[in-house]
Enzyme design. Structure first.
Site, PDB file in Angstrom:
ATOM      1  N   CYS A  67      -3.258  -3.981   7.462  1.00  0.00           N
ATOM      2  CA  CYS A  67      -3.089  -4.116   6.005  1.00  0.00           C
ATOM      3  C   CYS A  67      -2.763  -5.568   5.637  1.00  0.00           C
ATOM      4  CB  CYS A  67      -1.977  -3.185   5.534  1.00  0.00           C
ATOM      5  SG  CYS A  67      -1.724  -3.267   3.751  1.00  0.00           S
ATOM      6  N   CYS A  71       4.717  -6.017   3.162  1.00  0.00           N
ATOM      7  CA  CYS A  71       5.913  -5.181   3.000  1.00  0.00           C
ATOM      8  C   CYS A  71       6.783  -5.332   4.262  1.00  0.00           C
ATOM      9  CB  CYS A  71       5.524  -3.723   2.784  1.00  0.00           C
ATOM     10  SG  CYS A  71       4.270  -3.526   1.504  1.00  0.00           S
ATOM     11  N   CYS A  74       7.159  -2.634   7.037  1.00  0.00           N
ATOM     12  CA  CYS A  74       5.997  -1.841   7.441  1.00  0.00           C
ATOM     13  C   CYS A  74       5.293  -2.376   8.696  1.00  0.00           C
ATOM     14  CB  CYS A  74       4.992  -1.777   6.292  1.00  0.00           C
ATOM     15  SG  CYS A  74       3.560  -0.782   6.732  1.00  0.00           S
ATOM     16  N   CYS A 111      -0.804  15.253   2.769  1.00  0.00           N
ATOM     17  CA  CYS A 111      -0.878  13.919   2.191  1.00  0.00           C
ATOM     18  C   CYS A 111      -1.616  12.982   3.144  1.00  0.00           C
ATOM     19  CB  CYS A 111       0.529  13.401   1.917  1.00  0.00           C
ATOM     20  SG  CYS A 111       0.532  11.795   1.116  1.00  0.00           S
ATOM     21  N   CYS A 143      -2.533  15.350  -1.518  1.00  0.00           N
ATOM     22  CA  CYS A 143      -1.904  14.121  -2.008  1.00  0.00           C
ATOM     23  C   CYS A 143      -2.529  12.954  -1.248  1.00  0.00           C
ATOM     24  CB  CYS A 143      -0.406  14.206  -1.723  1.00  0.00           C
ATOM     25  SG  CYS A 143       0.509  12.724  -2.146  1.00  0.00           S
ATOM     26  N   CYS A 203       4.010  11.019  -7.332  1.00  0.00           N
ATOM     27  CA  CYS A 203       5.015  11.079  -6.269  1.00  0.00           C
ATOM     28  C   CYS A 203       5.502   9.655  -6.092  1.00  0.00           C
ATOM     29  CB  CYS A 203       4.360  11.605  -4.990  1.00  0.00           C
ATOM     30  SG  CYS A 203       5.415  11.451  -3.537  1.00  0.00           S
ATOM     31  N   ARG A 275      12.435  14.580  -1.991  1.00  0.00           N
ATOM     32  CA  ARG A 275      11.988  14.721  -0.598  1.00  0.00           C
ATOM     33  C   ARG A 275      12.816  13.897   0.378  1.00  0.00           C
ATOM     34  NH1 ARG A 275       6.587  13.711  -1.115  1.00  0.00           N
ATOM     35  NH2 ARG A 275       6.507  15.822  -1.924  1.00  0.00           N
TER      36      ARG A 275
HETATM   37  S1  SF4 Z   1       3.533  -0.274   3.082  1.00  0.00           S
HETATM   38 FE1  SF4 Z   1       2.328  -1.076   4.828  1.00  0.00          FE
HETATM   39  S2  SF4 Z   1       0.333  -0.133   4.589  1.00  0.00           S
HETATM   40 FE2  SF4 Z   1       1.367   0.086   2.622  1.00  0.00          FE
HETATM   41  S3  SF4 Z   1       0.767  -1.706   1.425  1.00  0.00           S
HETATM   42 FE3  SF4 Z   1       2.670  -2.267   2.484  1.00  0.00          FE
HETATM   43  S4  SF4 Z   1       2.004  -3.254   4.398  1.00  0.00           S
HETATM   44 FE4  SF4 Z   1       0.238  -2.109   3.589  1.00  0.00          FE
END
Ligand code: SF4
Length: 343
Positions: A67, A71, A74, A111, A143, A203, A275
């Site tokens: 990705c 984040c 993540c 989901c 979802c 959600c 949740r």
């Molecule tokens: S949470 Fe992870 S997968 Fe989702 S947008 Fe952020 S970096 Fe990408």
């Protein structure tokens, strides 16, 4: 002492759903003595929901890793060096088999998550549309969590049978820049608006343990509870730090912090599915029971939550039996008895 301290919670009912909470009011609830808070949240919960019912959802990563976003929690962000096994979008048939298996194990919501910044109008999106339509035909609530979404894309997903779309706020607007720099809080809110416009259930929740202050937690709950309509589901996640991510050394979230978040969410959003999400793997059955008492009424089942560990399905079946909980039926009826068999 705050006047809210003596707020007549026994008078809260479906008629009292409010979208005008102030931060001060939410903070006064969050700060209550914990036993008082649990008691009040449990009271609101049983006035608005069946407290013996817990929704069982399965989350599958249909496209993992790579990705472009940053984040900080993540492991799927391409820029961090983690052990995540990257894979492109799964085949429709494989996803369908997973959904059938989840249904057989008692899940009523399925989901599908893809590590995308945003949805693009390409063949992958066409495949996701096929998956949504297929899972919907199984009678499950479908979802997706696919990143940012335009109004047109939301409509296409709705037409294919999408029931809910997950797009978490993650944290407060003030703390957001510390966690993500590649898109804004307003981008998040815009996607939620597009989802709502297409008549898809929203959600949206967040994660605690990201180094945020108490005020940030209140701020996130304030944004959620003052939306024109409360999210249908509010996931409350405790960070599971993953080696290789910027937040790898964050301390474990205390169960009391989880209880406070869940109880406060329950009181201010009485009808939402609150949740108990990531972080459950690090909680005992007793700690999870406290969260259910405080108003949590939804869990993710399955050994993995996208890429982080989750309690095994048999452990959850055992927990449901011990606590006399029953899985909530999906929107299409048919109670999910299978979850309770063969524990
Ligand atoms: S949470 Fe992870 S997968 Fe989702 S947008 Fe952020 S970096 Fe990408």
């Amino acid at each position: 002492m705050s006047t809210l301290f003596n707020f007549p919670f026994h008078q809260l009912s479906i008629m009292d759903i409010r979208n005008d909470w102030t931060r001060k009011e939410i903070q006064a609830i969050y700060d209550k003595p914990v036993m008082e808070l649990i008691y009040e949240a449990a009271t609101v919960h049983r006035q608005n929901n069946d407290p013996s019912e817990v929704q069982v959802c399965t989350l599958l990563s249909i496209k993992t890793g790579g990705c472009p976003e940053d984040c900080s929690y993540c492991p799927q962000a391409a820029r961090y060096h983690t052990d995540v096994k990257v894979h492109k979008l799964l085949d429709v048939e494989l996803v369908m088999n997973k959904a059938i298996q989840a249904k057989e194990n008692g899940s009523t919501r399925f989901c599908m998550g893809a590590a995308w910044r945003e949805v693009r109008d390409n063949r992958d999106f066409d495949k996701v549309i096929e998956m949504v339509s297929g899972v919907n035909s199984l009678g499950m609530e479908v979802c997706c969590t696919l990143g940012m979404l335009t109004n047109e894309q939301a409509k296409k997903l709705k037409d294919a049978g999408l029931y809910a779309y997950n797009h978490n706020l993650d944290t407060s607007e003030e703390h957001y820049e510390e966690i993500i720099s590649t898109r804004t809080y307003d981008d998040r809110l815009d996607t939620i608006k597009n989802v709502r416009k297409a008549n898809i259930s929203v959600c949206s929740g967040g994660i605690i343990g990201l180094g945020e202050s108490k005020e940030d937690r209140i701020g996130m709950l304030h944004t959620l509870s003052t939306m024109e309509e409360h999210p249908e589901s509010v996931p409350v996640n405790a960070l599971v730090p993953v080696p290789g991510t910027p937040l790898e050394d964050q301390e474990k979230v205390s169960v009391w912090d989880m209880v406070r978040m869940i109880a406060t969410a329950r009181i201010i959003m009485p009808k939402a599915q609150v949740r108990l999400s990531a972080g459950r793997v690090r909680m005992s059955m007793e700690e999870q029971a406290l969260c259910f008492l405080a108003g949590a009424n939804s869990i993710f089942a399955g050994d993995e939550l996208l890429t982080t560990p989750n309690p095994e399905i048999n452990e959850d079946k055992q927990m449901f039996q011990t606590l006399n909980l029953k899985p909530r039926a999906s929107f299409k009826g048919a109670a999910s008895e299978k979850f309770l068999t063969n524990a």
